[in-house]
Write a protein that holds these residues in place. Structure first.
Motif, PDB file in Angstrom:
ATOM      1  N   SER A  27     130.836 101.054 107.451  1.00 38.18           N
ATOM      2  CA  SER A  27     129.930 101.891 106.660  1.00 38.18           C
ATOM      3  C   SER A  27     128.940 100.818 105.886  1.00 38.18           C
ATOM      4  O   SER A  27     129.141  99.633 105.643  1.00 38.18           O
ATOM      5  N   GLU A  28     127.502 101.324 105.540  1.00 38.25           N
ATOM      6  CA  GLU A  28     126.620 100.563 105.060  1.00 38.25           C
ATOM      7  C   GLU A  28     126.414 100.954 103.561  1.00 38.25           C
ATOM      8  O   GLU A  28     125.720 100.360 103.079  1.00 38.25           O
ATOM      9  N   THR A  29     127.382 101.755 102.907  1.00 42.55           N
ATOM     10  CA  THR A  29     127.417 101.923 101.676  1.00 42.55           C
ATOM     11  C   THR A  29     127.954 100.693 101.019  1.00 42.55           C
ATOM     12  O   THR A  29     128.991 100.141 101.317  1.00 42.55           O
ATOM     13  N   HIS A  30     127.472 100.535  99.795  1.00 44.25           N
ATOM     14  CA  HIS A  30     127.857  99.640  98.948  1.00 44.25           C
ATOM     15  C   HIS A  30     127.954 100.139  97.441  1.00 44.25           C
ATOM     16  O   HIS A  30     127.125 100.623  96.891  1.00 44.25           O
ATOM     17  N   VAL A  31     129.033  99.697  96.974  1.00 52.09           N
ATOM     18  CA  VAL A  31     129.377 100.379  95.463  1.00 52.09           C
ATOM     19  C   VAL A  31     128.986  99.337  94.574  1.00 52.09           C
ATOM     20  O   VAL A  31     129.721  98.264  94.419  1.00 52.09           O
ATOM     21  N   THR A  32     128.366  99.672  93.623  1.00 49.19           N
ATOM     22  CA  THR A  32     128.184  98.893  92.389  1.00 49.19           C
ATOM     23  C   THR A  32     128.965  99.506  91.017  1.00 49.19           C
ATOM     24  O   THR A  32     128.675 100.666  91.015  1.00 49.19           O
ATOM     25  N   VAL A  33     129.715  98.797  90.156  1.00 41.44           N
ATOM     26  CA  VAL A  33     130.140  99.561  89.145  1.00 41.44           C
ATOM     27  C   VAL A  33     129.655  98.985  87.804  1.00 41.44           C
ATOM     28  O   VAL A  33     129.257  97.809  87.666  1.00 41.44           O
ATOM     29  N   LEU A  34     129.169  99.906  86.905  1.00 44.93           N
ATOM     30  CA  LEU A  34     128.691  99.420  85.621  1.00 44.93           C
ATOM     31  C   LEU A  34     129.335 100.078  84.595  1.00 44.93           C
ATOM     32  O   LEU A  34     129.996 101.267  84.653  1.00 44.93           O
ATOM     33  N   VAL A  35     130.021  99.264  83.814  1.00 41.95           N
ATOM     34  CA  VAL A  35     130.901  99.452  82.954  1.00 41.95           C
ATOM     35  C   VAL A  35     130.367  99.717  81.174  1.00 41.95           C
ATOM     36  O   VAL A  35     129.531  99.008  81.035  1.00 41.95           O
ATOM     37  N   ARG A  36     130.531 100.682  80.690  1.00 39.96           N
ATOM     38  CA  ARG A  36     130.097 101.001  79.324  1.00 39.96           C
ATOM     39  C   ARG A  36     131.311 101.138  78.482  1.00 39.96           C
ATOM     40  O   ARG A  36     132.035 102.022  78.569  1.00 39.96           O
ATOM     41  N   GLN A  37     131.411 100.165  77.612  1.00 40.83           N
ATOM     42  CA  GLN A  37     132.388 100.235  76.492  1.00 40.83           C
ATOM     43  C   GLN A  37     132.041 100.636  75.303  1.00 40.83           C
ATOM     44  O   GLN A  37     131.153  99.775  74.555  1.00 40.83           O
ATOM     45  N   GLY A  38     132.516 101.639  74.586  1.00 40.43           N
ATOM     46  CA  GLY A  38     132.237 102.399  73.437  1.00 40.43           C
ATOM     47  C   GLY A  38     132.890 101.771  72.284  1.00 40.43           C
ATOM     48  O   GLY A  38     134.139 101.089  72.519  1.00 40.43           O
ATOM     49  N   PRO A  39     132.671 101.850  71.051  1.00 39.97           N
ATOM     50  CA  PRO A  39     133.309 101.221  69.911  1.00 39.97           C
ATOM     51  C   PRO A  39     134.287 102.083  69.215  1.00 39.97           C
ATOM     52  O   PRO A  39     134.559 101.819  68.090  1.00 39.97           O
ATOM     53  N   ALA A  40     134.608 103.325  69.821  1.00 41.50           N
ATOM     54  CA  ALA A  40     135.501 103.994  69.160  1.00 41.50           C
ATOM     55  C   ALA A  40     136.876 103.536  68.740  1.00 41.50           C
ATOM     56  O   ALA A  40     137.303 102.466  69.547  1.00 41.50           O
ATOM     57  N   SER A  41     137.292 103.759  67.550  1.00 43.38           N
ATOM     58  CA  SER A  41     138.490 103.303  67.158  1.00 43.38           C
ATOM     59  C   SER A  41     139.673 103.423  67.805  1.00 43.38           C
ATOM     60  O   SER A  41     140.708 102.837  67.834  1.00 43.38           O
ATOM     61  N   GLY A  42     139.635 104.720  68.369  1.00 46.16           N
ATOM     62  CA  GLY A  42     141.006 105.133  69.099  1.00 46.16           C
ATOM     63  C   GLY A  42     140.774 106.045  70.356  1.00 46.16           C
ATOM     64  O   GLY A  42     139.335 106.715  70.367  1.00 46.16           O
ATOM     65  N   PHE A  43     141.578 106.500  71.020  1.00 50.20           N
ATOM     66  CA  PHE A  43     141.342 107.252  72.213  1.00 50.20           C
ATOM     67  C   PHE A  43     140.946 108.616  71.869  1.00 50.20           C
ATOM     68  O   PHE A  43     140.322 109.340  72.743  1.00 50.20           O
ATOM     69  N   ASP A  44     141.256 109.247  70.576  1.00 44.92           N
ATOM     70  CA  ASP A  44     141.091 110.586  70.269  1.00 44.92           C
ATOM     71  C   ASP A  44     139.374 110.563  70.026  1.00 44.92           C
ATOM     72  O   ASP A  44     138.514 111.523  70.674  1.00 44.92           O
ATOM     73  N   ASP A  45     138.974 109.772  69.276  1.00 45.73           N
ATOM     74  CA  ASP A  45     137.309 109.560  68.945  1.00 45.73           C
ATOM     75  C   ASP A  45     136.997 109.325  70.160  1.00 45.73           C
ATOM     76  O   ASP A  45     135.700 109.939  70.360  1.00 45.73           O
ATOM     77  N   ASP A  46     137.370 108.293  70.725  1.00 45.88           N
ATOM     78  CA  ASP A  46     136.597 108.073  72.383  1.00 45.88           C
ATOM     79  C   ASP A  46     136.433 109.519  73.115  1.00 45.88           C
ATOM     80  O   ASP A  46     135.199 109.648  73.642  1.00 45.88           O
ATOM     81  N   ALA A  47     137.470 110.080  73.081  1.00 40.33           N
ATOM     82  CA  ALA A  47     137.497 111.461  73.845  1.00 40.33           C
ATOM     83  C   ALA A  47     136.441 112.532  73.227  1.00 40.33           C
ATOM     84  O   ALA A  47     135.650 113.018  74.261  1.00 40.33           O
ATOM     85  N   LEU A  48     136.421 112.597  72.104  1.00 43.03           N
ATOM     86  CA  LEU A  48     135.519 113.439  71.463  1.00 43.03           C
ATOM     87  C   LEU A  48     133.992 113.096  71.422  1.00 43.03           C
ATOM     88  O   LEU A  48     133.143 113.856  71.912  1.00 43.03           O
ATOM     89  N   GLN A  49     133.962 111.793  71.556  1.00 43.78           N
ATOM     90  CA  GLN A  49     132.445 111.236  72.040  1.00 43.78           C
ATOM     91  C   GLN A  49     132.092 111.592  73.359  1.00 43.78           C
ATOM     92  O   GLN A  49     130.772 111.887  73.562  1.00 43.78           O
ATOM     93  N   LEU A  50     132.977 111.389  74.490  1.00 46.64           N
ATOM     94  CA  LEU A  50     132.545 111.635  75.790  1.00 46.64           C
ATOM     95  C   LEU A  50     132.593 113.107  75.939  1.00 46.64           C
ATOM     96  O   LEU A  50     131.504 113.504  76.731  1.00 46.64           O
ATOM     97  N   LEU A  51     133.129 113.835  75.249  1.00 44.19           N
ATOM     98  CA  LEU A  51     133.269 115.332  75.525  1.00 44.19           C
ATOM     99  C   LEU A  51     131.702 115.492  75.141  1.00 44.19           C
ATOM    100  O   LEU A  51     130.854 116.665  75.830  1.00 44.19           O
ATOM    101  N   LYS A  52     131.210 115.146  74.043  1.00 41.25           N
ATOM    102  CA  LYS A  52     129.637 115.361  73.503  1.00 41.25           C
ATOM    103  C   LYS A  52     128.668 114.991  74.643  1.00 41.25           C
ATOM    104  O   LYS A  52     127.504 115.711  75.034  1.00 41.25           O
ATOM    105  N   VAL A  53     129.068 113.879  75.222  1.00 40.61           N
ATOM    106  CA  VAL A  53     128.107 113.287  76.239  1.00 40.61           C
ATOM    107  C   VAL A  53     128.024 114.227  77.490  1.00 40.61           C
ATOM    108  O   VAL A  53     126.874 114.378  77.943  1.00 40.61           O
ATOM    109  N   PHE A  54     129.278 114.522  77.929  1.00 42.08           N
ATOM    110  CA  PHE A  54     129.332 115.554  79.077  1.00 42.08           C
ATOM    111  C   PHE A  54     128.635 116.802  78.457  1.00 42.08           C
ATOM    112  O   PHE A  54     127.907 117.641  79.397  1.00 42.08           O
ATOM    113  N   GLY A  55     128.777 117.355  77.435  1.00 40.20           N
ATOM    114  CA  GLY A  55     127.962 118.392  77.019  1.00 40.20           C
ATOM    115  C   GLY A  55     126.533 118.606  77.025  1.00 40.20           C
ATOM    116  O   GLY A  55     125.968 119.507  77.116  1.00 40.20           O
ATOM    117  N   ILE A  56     125.843 117.211  77.130  1.00 40.38           N
ATOM    118  CA  ILE A  56     124.479 117.369  77.164  1.00 40.38           C
ATOM    119  C   ILE A  56     124.003 116.955  78.668  1.00 40.38           C
ATOM    120  O   ILE A  56     122.684 116.649  78.887  1.00 40.38           O
TER     121      ILE A  56
END
Length: 465
Positions: A77-106
């Protein structure tokens, strides 16, 4: 294991710095691999918390990109994958999930993200998590080695929407020195875990043992549990039959008789002097010191990670397996009735592939490579988590981390918190009921009624039986 326990903090710090550097340089990955001009460059975006307790959750995805690209090249295959990581500052997994749901929502969001397993269905219900049922069988080299029961933590409506990233185990730790002092013989003490697994010892039996230890030794407390909302005490509710989720609808489920049974066990423990009425008001440090250092507690309901995080490095508990076994032990949660099944509880973190990704196959393969036994062991032994793959038990590094290896034996029958975004608020209500029972403000029946009333008032679509 001793080496890992003593150097855990500095190791995690180095891993965190490593991941920061890798993330900073992720945009340069294409140059690192000398991508041909004709190659198709695919960027996969990853969302993860800034979490010093698990820097390799994201870091292993970056390493996986290298392995995926090598596999693609080998396939022609000529496909090449690059991974970009975005690390959020959420204090816990609950807050992180709620933030990500908002991102998906837009209309935005990553291709792959890290989440606590109980949020899986919140993403799946809105189409933000990819159904993996057709992908998992497609790549057995990545997914067949995963401990089968862990897949249950990723299911919504019986379908898998995530891949386990790690696990832990909760159990009853116990002090053998106090048991010997109370007159229990070596055979009884050493065979306790096996007898629990065989259904020969019940929860009330454990309470009776704890009562005898308090009466006949220097112990101040028979059984302690965590002094805050969390998963550990839920093992008791599981043992009394509460799953907290209806299988058909996925809605939260409360069954009055099962709640009363669990609260009744806690109530009897306080009444009999086994658990103090102020357990929920105690400080974490006090509980650890009383149990690990002062030999004042017979049993403590908690999790395997605490050995490497606190017991070994901070409270003088021996990290050598033989020395530990001389004076300490642990057992699965006993059943309610003789002949019943033992219990445990684990809280997996998971990888989720976005339902909106333009490259589902590549994203699934990336997660598959990140789930490799060697990479998962890197994470496990540096953060005191249990590995997800059966073959990790053969890794010398994992074998040296003997608490993890032994705790893995609990995973085949462990339970999980419901995959429901409202279980966090429900668990807080359950914990308040526990406080009321132990402080003699509520009977076991009143606590069950309190939980049902509060849940129906605060949460939607709660089923009550």
């Amino acid at each position: 294991w001793s080496k890992y326990a003593k150097r855990k903090e500095s190791m995690i710090t180095r891993l965190s710095k490593y991941l920061a550097l890798v993330v900073l340089g992720a945009v340069l990955l294409g140059a690192v691999y000398s991508v041909p001009a004709s190659a198709e460059e695919v960027v996969l975006n990853v969302w993860s918390r800034q979490d010093v307790s698990g820097p390799l959750r994201a870091g292993n995805l970056i390493t996986a990109a290298s392995r995926l690209n090598k596999a693609l090249k080998k396939e022609g295959s000529e496909t090449h994958v690059t991974v970009l990581v975005r690390q959020g500052p959420a204090s816990g997994f609950d807050d992180d999930a709620l933030q990500l749901l908002k991102v998906f929502g837009i209309g935005k969001g990553p291709d792959v993200f890290v989440a606590a397993h109980e949020w899986t269905c919140a993403f799946a219900n809105d189409g933000f998590a990819l159904n993996l049922e057709k992908y998992i069988p497609k790549y057995p080299e990545h997914f067949d080695d995963i401990i089968p029961n862990l897949w249950n933590s990723t299911k919504c409506g019986g379908q898998r929407f995530a891949v386990p990233q790690d696990a832990d185990a909760r159990m009853f730790f116990y002090n053998k020195k106090l048991m010997r002092e109370a007159g229990f013989n070596s055979a009884f003490i050493e065979n306790l875990p096996k007898r629990v697994l065989a259904g020969e010892v019940t929860l009330d039996d454990i309470s009776d043992v704890a009562k005898q230890v308090v009466d006949k030794s220097q112990a101040e407390y028979g059984i302690l549990h965590r002094p805050s909302k969390g998963p550990d005490y839920l093992m008791i509710f599981n043992s009394y039959g509460s799953s907290f989720q209806d299988e058909k609808t996925g809605n939260l489920l409360l069954e009055r008789d099962k709640l009363e049974g669990a609260y009744g066990w806690f109530m009897r423990n306080v009444k009999n002097g086994v658990t103090p009425a102020n357990n929920t008001a105690m400080e974490w440090g006090t509980i650890r010191k009383k149990f690990y250092a002062d030999n004042k507690v017979a049993f403590w309901m908690y999790g395997i990670w605490d050995l490497g995080t606190n017991a070994f490095p901070s409270f003088g508990v021996p990290s050598d397996e033989m020395a530990f076994n001389n004076d300490w032990g642990w057992t699965a949660t006993p059943p309610v009735m003789k002949g019943g099944k033992p219990g445990s509880l684990t809280h997996p973190i998971v990888y989720v592939v976005s339902g909106n990704t333009k490259h589902p196959d590549l994203a699934v393969r990336l997660v598959g490579f990140a789930s490799a036994a060697d990479l998962n062991t890197n994470h496990a032994v540096t953060t005191t988590h249990i590995g997800i793959n059966r073959s990790q038990a053969n890794d010398p590094r994992y074998q040296k981390a003997w608490p993890l290896l032994r705790a893995t034996e609990l995973l085949p029958f462990t339970k999980f918190m419901p995959n429901h975004p409202d279980f966090g608020p429900l668990n807080l209500i359950i914990y308040k009921g526990l406080q009321g029972v132990e402080q003699n403000r509520l009977t076991h029946a009143e606590a069950a009624a309190f939980v049902i009333d509060e849940a129906q008032g605060q949460l939607e679509n709660v089923i009550v039986k």
